[in-house]
Design a protein around this motif. Structure first.
Motif, PDB file in Angstrom:
ATOM      1  N   UNK A  19       0.816  -1.212   0.000  1.00  0.00           N
ATOM      2  CA  UNK A  19       0.000   0.000   0.000  1.00  0.00           C
ATOM      3  C   UNK A  19       0.848   1.259   0.000  1.00  0.00           C
ATOM      4  N   UNK A  20       1.919   1.266   0.775  1.00  0.00           N
ATOM      5  CA  UNK A  20       2.806   2.423   0.815  1.00  0.00           C
ATOM      6  C   UNK A  20       3.513   2.631  -0.524  1.00  0.00           C
ATOM      7  N   UNK A  21       3.912   1.551  -1.151  1.00  0.00           N
ATOM      8  CA  UNK A  21       4.549   1.645  -2.469  1.00  0.00           C
ATOM      9  C   UNK A  21       3.566   2.224  -3.484  1.00  0.00           C
ATOM     10  N   UNK A  22       2.338   1.721  -3.466  1.00  0.00           N
ATOM     11  CA  UNK A  22       1.332   2.217  -4.403  1.00  0.00           C
ATOM     12  C   UNK A  22       1.003   3.680  -4.140  1.00  0.00           C
ATOM     13  N   UNK A  23       0.917   4.071  -2.865  1.00  0.00           N
ATOM     14  CA  UNK A  23       0.632   5.466  -2.516  1.00  0.00           C
ATOM     15  C   UNK A  23       1.758   6.382  -3.015  1.00  0.00           C
ATOM     16  N   UNK A  24       3.000   5.942  -2.841  1.00  0.00           N
ATOM     17  CA  UNK A  24       4.143   6.724  -3.313  1.00  0.00           C
ATOM     18  C   UNK A  24       4.138   6.858  -4.828  1.00  0.00           C
ATOM     19  N   UNK A  25       3.750   5.792  -5.509  1.00  0.00           N
ATOM     20  CA  UNK A  25       3.677   5.849  -6.971  1.00  0.00           C
ATOM     21  C   UNK A  25       2.647   6.886  -7.411  1.00  0.00           C
ATOM     22  N   UNK A  26       1.500   6.874  -6.762  1.00  0.00           N
ATOM     23  CA  UNK A  26       0.434   7.818  -7.131  1.00  0.00           C
ATOM     24  C   UNK A  26       0.856   9.248  -6.816  1.00  0.00           C
ATOM     25  N   UNK A  27       1.494   9.448  -5.667  1.00  0.00           N
ATOM     26  CA  UNK A  27       1.920  10.792  -5.274  1.00  0.00           C
ATOM     27  C   UNK A  27       3.009  11.329  -6.208  1.00  0.00           C
ATOM     28  N   UNK A  28       3.901  10.459  -6.661  1.00  0.00           N
ATOM     29  CA  UNK A  28       4.994  10.915  -7.517  1.00  0.00           C
ATOM     30  C   UNK A  28       4.550  11.201  -8.945  1.00  0.00           C
ATOM     31  N   UNK A  29       3.371  10.684  -9.324  1.00  0.00           N
ATOM     32  CA  UNK A  29       2.899  10.909 -10.687  1.00  0.00           C
ATOM     33  C   UNK A  29       2.283  12.291 -10.846  1.00  0.00           C
ATOM     34  N   UNK A  30       2.051  12.979  -9.741  1.00  0.00           N
ATOM     35  CA  UNK A  30       1.507  14.324  -9.794  1.00  0.00           C
ATOM     36  C   UNK A  30       0.010  14.388  -9.988  1.00  0.00           C
ATOM     37  N   UNK A  43      -9.157  11.492  -4.179  1.00  0.00           N
ATOM     38  CA  UNK A  43      -8.003  11.063  -3.396  1.00  0.00           C
ATOM     39  C   UNK A  43      -8.395   9.999  -2.373  1.00  0.00           C
ATOM     40  N   UNK A  44      -9.526  10.220  -1.703  1.00  0.00           N
ATOM     41  CA  UNK A  44     -10.015   9.244  -0.714  1.00  0.00           C
ATOM     42  C   UNK A  44     -10.351   7.926  -1.393  1.00  0.00           C
ATOM     43  N   UNK A  45     -11.017   8.005  -2.547  1.00  0.00           N
ATOM     44  CA  UNK A  45     -11.354   6.786  -3.286  1.00  0.00           C
ATOM     45  C   UNK A  45     -10.074   6.054  -3.710  1.00  0.00           C
ATOM     46  N   UNK A  50      -6.288   1.580  -3.271  1.00  0.00           N
ATOM     47  CA  UNK A  50      -4.915   1.114  -3.026  1.00  0.00           C
ATOM     48  C   UNK A  50      -4.865   0.138  -1.859  1.00  0.00           C
ATOM     49  N   UNK A  51      -5.567   0.487  -0.789  1.00  0.00           N
ATOM     50  CA  UNK A  51      -5.579  -0.361   0.408  1.00  0.00           C
ATOM     51  C   UNK A  51      -6.179  -1.734   0.090  1.00  0.00           C
ATOM     52  N   UNK A  52      -7.303  -1.742  -0.617  1.00  0.00           N
ATOM     53  CA  UNK A  52      -7.947  -3.014  -0.941  1.00  0.00           C
ATOM     54  C   UNK A  52      -7.076  -3.843  -1.889  1.00  0.00           C
ATOM     55  N   UNK A  53      -6.538  -3.203  -2.915  1.00  0.00           N
ATOM     56  CA  UNK A  53      -5.671  -3.923  -3.856  1.00  0.00           C
ATOM     57  C   UNK A  53      -4.450  -4.485  -3.144  1.00  0.00           C
ATOM     58  N   UNK A  54      -3.876  -3.714  -2.234  1.00  0.00           N
ATOM     59  CA  UNK A  54      -2.710  -4.184  -1.481  1.00  0.00           C
ATOM     60  C   UNK A  54      -3.066  -5.407  -0.633  1.00  0.00           C
ATOM     61  N   UNK A  55      -4.240  -5.401   0.002  1.00  0.00           N
ATOM     62  CA  UNK A  55      -4.676  -6.551   0.811  1.00  0.00           C
ATOM     63  C   UNK A  55      -4.854  -7.792  -0.056  1.00  0.00           C
TER      64      UNK A  55
END
Length: 101
Positions: A19-30, A43-45, A50-55
């Motif tokens: 989840x943290x990796x996915x969040x960082x990817x989304x944040x770095x894409x702008x 953003x909330x969605x 991300x959380x569900x996909x990570x689980x």
């Protein structure tokens, strides 16, 4: 330590990492996942997605970290093998790199 709890804990840890990796990817894409800027609702969605996909990824094997963590925790909780010297029994602790299989 119950193996079921060890497995769940290892999967939860891997899920958090993914989840943290996915969040960082989304944040770095702008922007959002679709390449455009997003509002608070988007953003909330995205966070929930991300959380569900990570689980799901962690439950399906993910990067394989959960199984490695589970093996390490299981080995760490196993009692060390005992050596009989004739006089008394002593406990021998082996480094993890020399663990007997």
């Amino acid at each position: 330590m119950d193996n079921r709890h060890v497995k769940q804990t290892a999967e939860q840890f891997e899920s958090l990492l993914i989840g943290q990796i996915m969040h960082s990817m989304r944040a770095s894409s702008g922007g959002g996942w679709m390449g455009t800027g997003e509002d608070q609702a988007g953003s909330t969605m995205g966070d929930f997605a991300e959380q569900h996909l990570a689980q799901v990824m962690a439950q399906q094997g993910g990067f394989g970290l959960a199984s490695l963590i589970q093996q390490g925790l299981t080995r760490a909780s196993d009692p060390a093998p005992a050596i009989s010297t004739g006089e008394s029994t002593r406990t021998l602790a082996l480094p993890s790199t020399l663990a007997l299989k």
